[in-house]
Design an enzyme around this catalytic site. Structure first.
Site, PDB file in Angstrom:
ATOM      1  N   HIS A   5      11.660   2.576   7.090  1.00  0.00           N
ATOM      2  CA  HIS A   5      12.109   3.649   6.193  1.00  0.00           C
ATOM      3  C   HIS A   5      10.930   4.482   5.661  1.00  0.00           C
ATOM      4  O   HIS A   5      10.840   5.670   5.922  1.00  0.00           O
ATOM      5  CB  HIS A   5      12.871   3.048   5.015  1.00  0.00           C
ATOM      6  CG  HIS A   5      14.079   2.241   5.391  1.00  0.00           C
ATOM      7  ND1 HIS A   5      15.173   2.757   6.055  1.00  0.00           N
ATOM      8  CD2 HIS A   5      14.373   0.928   5.188  1.00  0.00           C
ATOM      9  CE1 HIS A   5      16.079   1.823   6.231  1.00  0.00           C
ATOM     10  NE2 HIS A   5      15.629   0.704   5.718  1.00  0.00           N
TER      11      HIS A   5
ATOM     12  N   ASP B  64       7.285   2.283  -4.735  1.00  0.00           N
ATOM     13  CA  ASP B  64       7.682   1.003  -5.362  1.00  0.00           C
ATOM     14  C   ASP B  64       7.298  -0.166  -4.433  1.00  0.00           C
ATOM     15  O   ASP B  64       8.153  -0.921  -3.976  1.00  0.00           O
ATOM     16  CB  ASP B  64       9.179   0.989  -5.684  1.00  0.00           C
ATOM     17  CG  ASP B  64      10.070   1.202  -4.445  1.00  0.00           C
ATOM     18  OD1 ASP B  64      11.242   0.792  -4.510  1.00  0.00           O
ATOM     19  OD2 ASP B  64       9.594   1.748  -3.422  1.00  0.00           O
TER      20      ASP B  64
END
Ligand code: RIB
Ligand code: CA
Length: 311
Positions: A241, A11
């Site tokens: 992340h 995303d």
């Protein structure tokens, strides 16, 4: 050693962009496709941004659009406050060179995994809707994937969107629970480790000097993300992340894992929490310890070469 075939479900998204450019630059990885999902941005923006990242790397690989919304609940608002209105910080929308592949994400995933049985590593770094749809579309696929390496979850640490839930799981808990119930080799790179892995503004400035095009882009988009994290954790850093999930594929020994059968809370105050389950599920290898400084160094070393590897 032959290159490892990899598909990233993404995303993009600032840290997604870092993960994807790391994957393009690493000589041991063959990134053979990107599938897109809602989350940080709307899925249409994610698809556009994913194609832009392939343009930057000069790699014309398939980009296939996935789900607009979660499996069975209304979509949360995109986290534009974290990744910017168009997904790349304060960058305006960038026009991609081409259109997406006409196949939907889960069809492309099934086709490609079946074309290379046992060879494809699947690396979801956004909400898991496409992965759940893949399992529903082709239940036998779980036995044909080499392994699934997920950025997501918070098992023995607080979440980042609520005290219980990490963003990717929170954005589609029902899908995540389906994924954690599947019988496949799965590794979870969650906040238990990624909340300790960071780069700072000077790291990205160095990257920009070593790799002015792609490193310069990552430096520019990191600034929005670093400003956000300063507001949240009081430090001018970028939590890595998504790149950490891909780095766990190239450098698995830097992480320590605990095998834990997991389920996802799908309602109530703790919705999106990833918890130990008593259900008969295949344990997930959950990353619990990491040498964060080594992950940072690996990221910076590989990405310093981004411009050189551009096709
Ligand atoms: O919680 C971090 C995750 O949520 C990362 O994948 C980031 O890109 C967002 O999608
Ligand atoms: Ca992401």
């Amino acid at each position: 050693m032959p290159k490892q075939k990899l598909i990233i479900d993404t995303d993009p998204g600032i840290d997604d962009a870092m993960a994807i450019h790391y994957a393009f630059a690493h000589e041991d990885l063959d990134l053979i496709g990107l599938t897109t999902i809602f989350g940080n941005v709307f899925v249409e923006q994610a698809t556009r941004n994913a194609i832009v990242l392939t343009d930057q790397a000069g790699r014309i690989i398939p980009v296939c659009e996935g789900a607009k919304t979660p499996l069975s609940m209304p979509a949360n608002a995109p986290s534009h406050y974290v990744h910017g209105d168009e997904g790349f910080g304060d960058f305006p929308a960038i026009t991609p060179s081409r259109s997406a592949d006409p196949r939907s994400a889960h069809v492309f995933l099934a086709d490609t995994i079946r074309a290379f049985p046992g060879e494809v590593i699947l690396c979801p770094i956004g909400p898991l809707t496409n992965i759940a749809q893949l399992l529903e579309h082709d239940p036998a696929i779980a036995g044909l994937v080499k392994k699934v390496v997920i950025m997501g979850g918070a098992v023995d640490c607080p979440g980042n969107v609520t005290p219980y839930a990490e963003a990717n799981i929170w954005n589609d808990p029902h899908a995540a629970d389906i994924v954690f119930a599947a019988d496949w080799d799965m590794e979870l790179i969650g906040l238990d480790v990624t909340s300790h892995i960071s780069c700072d503004a000077s790291d990205f400035k160095t990257l920009a000097s070593q790799s002015p095009d792609i490193g310069g882009f990552l430096d520019r988009i990191s600034q929005f993300y670093i400003t956000f994290y300063h507001g949240v954790i009081g430090r001018h850093v970028c939590l890595m992340h998504d790149p950490s999930a891909v780095i766990s594929i190239t450098n698995r020994a830097v992480f320590d894992y605990e095998s834990i059968p997991l389920e996802v809370v799908c309602s109530g105050e703790q919705i999106g929490a990833t918890i130990r389950t008593g259900k008969a599920r295949r344990p997930v290898k959950v990353a619990k310890q990491v040498n964060a400084a080594t992950v940072r160094k690996i990221f910076l070393d590989i990405c310093s070469q981004c411009d050189k590897i551009k096709s």
